[in-house]
Design a protein around this motif. Sequence first.
Motif, PDB file in Angstrom:
ATOM      1  N   UNK A 175      -3.302  10.652  -2.218  1.00  0.00           N
ATOM      2  CA  UNK A 175      -4.132   9.512  -2.684  1.00  0.00           C
ATOM      3  C   UNK A 175      -3.549   7.969  -1.971  1.00  0.00           C
ATOM      4  N   UNK A 176      -4.209   6.985  -2.344  1.00  0.00           N
ATOM      5  CA  UNK A 176      -3.278   5.513  -1.645  1.00  0.00           C
ATOM      6  C   UNK A 176      -3.545   4.688  -2.851  1.00  0.00           C
ATOM      7  N   UNK A 177      -2.776   3.680  -3.076  1.00  0.00           N
ATOM      8  CA  UNK A 177      -2.792   2.846  -4.001  1.00  0.00           C
ATOM      9  C   UNK A 177      -2.285   1.591  -3.626  1.00  0.00           C
ATOM     10  N   UNK A 178      -2.978   0.304  -3.666  1.00  0.00           N
ATOM     11  CA  UNK A 178      -2.871  -0.825  -3.142  1.00  0.00           C
ATOM     12  C   UNK A 178      -2.449  -1.822  -4.160  1.00  0.00           C
ATOM     13  N   UNK A 187       0.786  -1.182  -0.003  1.00  0.00           N
ATOM     14  CA  UNK A 187      -0.075  -0.085  -0.192  1.00  0.00           C
ATOM     15  C   UNK A 187       0.822   1.273  -0.002  1.00  0.00           C
ATOM     16  N   UNK A 188       0.630   2.159  -0.832  1.00  0.00           N
ATOM     17  CA  UNK A 188       1.392   3.533  -1.079  1.00  0.00           C
ATOM     18  C   UNK A 188       0.609   4.526  -0.871  1.00  0.00           C
ATOM     19  N   UNK A 189       1.180   5.784  -0.316  1.00  0.00           N
ATOM     20  CA  UNK A 189       0.516   7.050  -0.111  1.00  0.00           C
ATOM     21  C   UNK A 189       1.221   7.926  -1.062  1.00  0.00           C
ATOM     22  N   UNK A 190       0.540   8.807  -1.895  1.00  0.00           N
ATOM     23  CA  UNK A 190       1.068   9.566  -2.941  1.00  0.00           C
ATOM     24  C   UNK A 190       0.547  10.952  -2.681  1.00  0.00           C
ATOM     25  N   UNK A 191       1.158  12.004  -2.996  1.00  0.00           N
ATOM     26  CA  UNK A 191       0.727  13.174  -3.128  1.00  0.00           C
ATOM     27  C   UNK A 191       2.076  14.083  -3.184  1.00  0.00           C
ATOM     28  N   UNK A 192       1.936  15.504  -3.230  1.00  0.00           N
ATOM     29  CA  UNK A 192       0.594  16.255  -3.361  1.00  0.00           C
ATOM     30  C   UNK A 192      -0.072  15.843  -4.752  1.00  0.00           C
ATOM     31  N   UNK A 193      -1.274  16.179  -5.015  1.00  0.00           N
ATOM     32  CA  UNK A 193      -1.805  15.906  -6.309  1.00  0.00           C
ATOM     33  C   UNK A 193      -2.422  17.030  -6.739  1.00  0.00           C
ATOM     34  N   UNK A 198       0.613  -2.284 -10.674  1.00  0.00           N
ATOM     35  CA  UNK A 198       0.331  -0.946 -10.797  1.00  0.00           C
ATOM     36  C   UNK A 198      -0.663  -0.258 -10.090  1.00  0.00           C
ATOM     37  N   UNK A 199      -1.281  -1.403  -9.214  1.00  0.00           N
ATOM     38  CA  UNK A 199      -2.416  -0.668  -8.279  1.00  0.00           C
ATOM     39  C   UNK A 199      -3.827  -1.440  -8.775  1.00  0.00           C
ATOM     40  N   UNK A 200      -4.306  -2.088  -7.591  1.00  0.00           N
ATOM     41  CA  UNK A 200      -5.590  -2.881  -7.807  1.00  0.00           C
ATOM     42  C   UNK A 200      -6.622  -1.933  -7.273  1.00  0.00           C
ATOM     43  N   UNK A 201      -6.413  -0.950  -6.230  1.00  0.00           N
ATOM     44  CA  UNK A 201      -7.498  -0.339  -5.630  1.00  0.00           C
ATOM     45  C   UNK A 201      -6.821   1.153  -5.503  1.00  0.00           C
TER      46      UNK A 201
END
Length: 73
Positions: free
Chosen positions: A51-54, A1-7, A61-64
């Motif tokens: 945003x998060x990416x699981x 699980x990854x957290x990304x930002x700022x968007x 590349x991310x399912x959720x």
Amino acid sequence: MFFHGPVGQNKSDAVDLYSLGITVPGVNGEATGKISISEVQEEGLLMGKWFYNINNAAYQNGEIHGQIAASPY
């Protein structure tokens, strides 16, 4: 699980901020952890710019994927 930002308007300008490992396999896994963030990162988080990416083996590349929104508790 990854957290990304700022968007901004273009999600490709977001950077990886933190990762959190999910250690329970299967559909109902859990993830917990603590991180320290700067005042600038906190501002972005509270403004909804994270945003998060699981990811998993099948969807590297991310399912959720979801935007994080602050709400009063």
